[in-house]
Write a protein that holds these residues in place. Structure first.
Motif, PDB file in Angstrom:
ATOM      1  N   ARG A 167       0.836  -1.214   0.000  1.00 43.52           N
ATOM      2  CA  ARG A 167       0.000   0.000   0.000  1.00 43.52           C
ATOM      3  C   ARG A 167       0.866   1.258   0.000  1.00 43.52           C
ATOM      4  O   ARG A 167       0.570   2.217  -0.707  1.00 43.52           O
ATOM      5  CB  ARG A 167      -0.929   0.000   1.210  1.00 43.52           C
ATOM      6  CG  ARG A 167      -2.106  -0.901   1.058  1.00 43.52           C
ATOM      7  CD  ARG A 167      -3.113  -0.682   2.197  1.00 43.52           C
ATOM      8  NE  ARG A 167      -3.996  -1.798   2.266  1.00 43.52           N
ATOM      9  CZ  ARG A 167      -3.760  -2.915   2.974  1.00 43.52           C
ATOM     10  NH1 ARG A 167      -2.689  -3.022   3.703  1.00 43.52           N
ATOM     11  NH2 ARG A 167      -4.620  -3.905   2.953  1.00 43.52           N
ATOM     12  N   ILE A 177       2.318   1.694  -3.442  1.00 43.26           N
ATOM     13  CA  ILE A 177       1.312   2.199  -4.377  1.00 43.26           C
ATOM     14  C   ILE A 177       1.080   3.685  -4.140  1.00 43.26           C
ATOM     15  O   ILE A 177       1.048   4.483  -5.085  1.00 43.26           O
ATOM     16  CB  ILE A 177      -0.009   1.403  -4.255  1.00 43.26           C
ATOM     17  CG1 ILE A 177       0.192  -0.020  -4.776  1.00 43.26           C
ATOM     18  CG2 ILE A 177      -1.141   2.092  -5.004  1.00 43.26           C
ATOM     19  CD1 ILE A 177      -0.961  -0.958  -4.473  1.00 43.26           C
ATOM     20  N   THR A 178       0.936   4.080  -2.886  1.00 42.81           N
ATOM     21  CA  THR A 178       0.710   5.491  -2.553  1.00 42.81           C
ATOM     22  C   THR A 178       1.873   6.350  -3.006  1.00 42.81           C
ATOM     23  O   THR A 178       1.677   7.418  -3.600  1.00 42.81           O
ATOM     24  CB  THR A 178       0.488   5.653  -1.035  1.00 42.81           C
ATOM     25  OG1 THR A 178      -0.658   4.879  -0.657  1.00 42.81           O
ATOM     26  CG2 THR A 178       0.270   7.096  -0.651  1.00 42.81           C
ATOM     27  N   HIS A 200       1.790   6.685  -6.770  1.00 46.83           N
ATOM     28  CA  HIS A 200       0.737   7.630  -7.160  1.00 46.83           C
ATOM     29  C   HIS A 200       1.213   9.066  -6.949  1.00 46.83           C
ATOM     30  O   HIS A 200       1.007   9.924  -7.814  1.00 46.83           O
ATOM     31  CB  HIS A 200      -0.543   7.393  -6.351  1.00 46.83           C
ATOM     32  CG  HIS A 200      -1.416   6.308  -6.874  1.00 46.83           C
ATOM     33  ND1 HIS A 200      -2.031   6.356  -8.099  1.00 46.83           N
ATOM     34  CD2 HIS A 200      -1.796   5.125  -6.321  1.00 46.83           C
ATOM     35  CE1 HIS A 200      -2.739   5.269  -8.299  1.00 46.83           C
ATOM     36  NE2 HIS A 200      -2.604   4.493  -7.230  1.00 46.83           N
ATOM     37  N   LEU A 244      -0.949   0.803 -11.672  1.00 46.18           N
ATOM     38  CA  LEU A 244      -1.091   0.973 -10.221  1.00 46.18           C
ATOM     39  C   LEU A 244      -2.537   0.801  -9.777  1.00 46.18           C
ATOM     40  O   LEU A 244      -2.810   0.221  -8.723  1.00 46.18           O
ATOM     41  CB  LEU A 244      -0.583   2.348  -9.787  1.00 46.18           C
ATOM     42  CG  LEU A 244       0.926   2.508  -9.709  1.00 46.18           C
ATOM     43  CD1 LEU A 244       1.288   3.962  -9.429  1.00 46.18           C
ATOM     44  CD2 LEU A 244       1.521   1.608  -8.651  1.00 46.18           C
ATOM     45  N   ASN A 245      -3.463   1.303 -10.572  1.00 43.39           N
ATOM     46  CA  ASN A 245      -4.878   1.136 -10.240  1.00 43.39           C
ATOM     47  C   ASN A 245      -5.261  -0.341 -10.237  1.00 43.39           C
ATOM     48  O   ASN A 245      -6.007  -0.790  -9.367  1.00 43.39           O
ATOM     49  CB  ASN A 245      -5.758   1.924 -11.204  1.00 43.39           C
ATOM     50  CG  ASN A 245      -5.646   3.414 -10.996  1.00 43.39           C
ATOM     51  OD1 ASN A 245      -5.226   3.898  -9.941  1.00 43.39           O
ATOM     52  ND2 ASN A 245      -6.005   4.184 -12.010  1.00 43.39           N
ATOM     53  N   GLN A 283      -3.877  -1.832  -7.140  1.00 39.73           N
ATOM     54  CA  GLN A 283      -4.701  -1.417  -5.997  1.00 39.73           C
ATOM     55  C   GLN A 283      -5.996  -2.237  -5.948  1.00 39.73           C
ATOM     56  O   GLN A 283      -6.422  -2.665  -4.871  1.00 39.73           O
ATOM     57  CB  GLN A 283      -5.033   0.075  -6.072  1.00 39.73           C
ATOM     58  CG  GLN A 283      -5.842   0.586  -4.903  1.00 39.73           C
ATOM     59  CD  GLN A 283      -5.072   0.539  -3.609  1.00 39.73           C
ATOM     60  OE1 GLN A 283      -3.982   1.084  -3.532  1.00 39.73           O
ATOM     61  NE2 GLN A 283      -5.609  -0.111  -2.597  1.00 39.73           N
ATOM     62  N   ASN A 284      -6.604  -2.462  -7.095  1.00 38.74           N
ATOM     63  CA  ASN A 284      -7.819  -3.283  -7.138  1.00 38.74           C
ATOM     64  C   ASN A 284      -7.542  -4.702  -6.654  1.00 38.74           C
ATOM     65  O   ASN A 284      -8.333  -5.275  -5.898  1.00 38.74           O
ATOM     66  CB  ASN A 284      -8.402  -3.317  -8.552  1.00 38.74           C
ATOM     67  CG  ASN A 284      -9.031  -2.011  -8.950  1.00 38.74           C
ATOM     68  OD1 ASN A 284      -9.398  -1.204  -8.107  1.00 38.74           O
ATOM     69  ND2 ASN A 284      -9.145  -1.781 -10.243  1.00 38.74           N
ATOM     70  N   GLU A 310      -5.167  -5.586  -4.657  1.00 40.34           N
ATOM     71  CA  GLU A 310      -4.879  -5.462  -3.221  1.00 40.34           C
ATOM     72  C   GLU A 310      -6.186  -5.387  -2.416  1.00 40.34           C
ATOM     73  O   GLU A 310      -6.332  -6.055  -1.393  1.00 40.34           O
ATOM     74  CB  GLU A 310      -4.039  -4.199  -2.993  1.00 40.34           C
ATOM     75  CG  GLU A 310      -3.457  -4.067  -1.637  1.00 40.34           C
ATOM     76  CD  GLU A 310      -2.363  -5.076  -1.382  1.00 40.34           C
ATOM     77  OE1 GLU A 310      -2.105  -5.341  -0.204  1.00 40.34           O
ATOM     78  OE2 GLU A 310      -1.788  -5.625  -2.331  1.00 40.34           O
ATOM     79  N   ASP A 311      -7.124  -4.590  -2.887  1.00 42.22           N
ATOM     80  CA  ASP A 311      -8.415  -4.467  -2.206  1.00 42.22           C
ATOM     81  C   ASP A 311      -9.164  -5.799  -2.198  1.00 42.22           C
ATOM     82  O   ASP A 311      -9.755  -6.183  -1.182  1.00 42.22           O
ATOM     83  CB  ASP A 311      -9.276  -3.386  -2.873  1.00 42.22           C
ATOM     84  CG  ASP A 311      -8.711  -1.985  -2.695  1.00 42.22           C
ATOM     85  OD1 ASP A 311      -7.821  -1.786  -1.824  1.00 42.22           O
ATOM     86  OD2 ASP A 311      -9.138  -1.078  -3.446  1.00 42.22           O
TER      87      ASP A 311
END
Length: 167
Positions: free
Chosen positions: A36, A39-40, A43, A101-102, A105-106, A108-109
């Protein structure tokens, strides 16, 4: 799940050798926090770089317009146009990285939700059937369905990723 760990390790390291070493290690909560944070940070870097490119593009567009209005400045015009095209290419590359990255993130979620659902399922599985209420049985069924749906979504994301990588 192993594909997910491999993908994350590859994204984080960029090395197939490190991917193999990480394959046998379980993903810990700290690992997920690190992803996370990664990723942050990515971004944030993309946002800063994109703003810088936008400022650069505005300056180049203005200079290019001025150079086009002048006569006999073809060389300057070509140099400015080449610089502007490089900025456009960099912005397109940033958009592609942002999309990657999106997707990460998906994934990861989905992985987070899948882990939470599995923990709750295990809690119900550890209960004796005689101790379960009707709402416990209903919740267990709902959790099973949610888990199946999460796995379908994860599989879909993996297939989309494979398709994009094959292009």
């Amino acid at each position: 799940y192993n594909e997910y760990k491999s993908y994350l390790s590859l994204m984080m390291s960029g090395s197939k050798e490190e991917e193999v070493k990480v394959e046998s290690q379980p993903i810990l909560e700290q690992d997920l926090k690190d992803v996370r944070n990664y990723i942050t940070e990515c971004h944030n870097r993309i946002t800063r770089h994109s703003a810088e490119l936008n400022r650069k593009a505005k300056v180049l567009e203005k200079e290019l317009g001025e150079a086009m209005d002048l006569q006999d400045h073809v060389e300057l015009e070509q140099r400015l146009l080449k610089s502007w095209m490089q900025v456009v290419h960099e912005r397109n590359t940033l958009v592609q990285k942002q999309d990657e990255l999106n997707s990460l993130q998906n994934e990861e979620d989905l992985e987070d939700r899948c882990c939470a659902v599995m923990q709750e399922i295990k809690r119900y599985q550890n209960m004796k059937d005689s101790d379960k209420t009707e709402s416990d049985f209903a919740r267990e069924v709902d959790l099973d369905e949610e888990h199946k749906e999460l796995l379908r979504k994860r599989e879909m994301l993996l297939r989309i990723g494979e398709y994009i990588n094959a292009m």
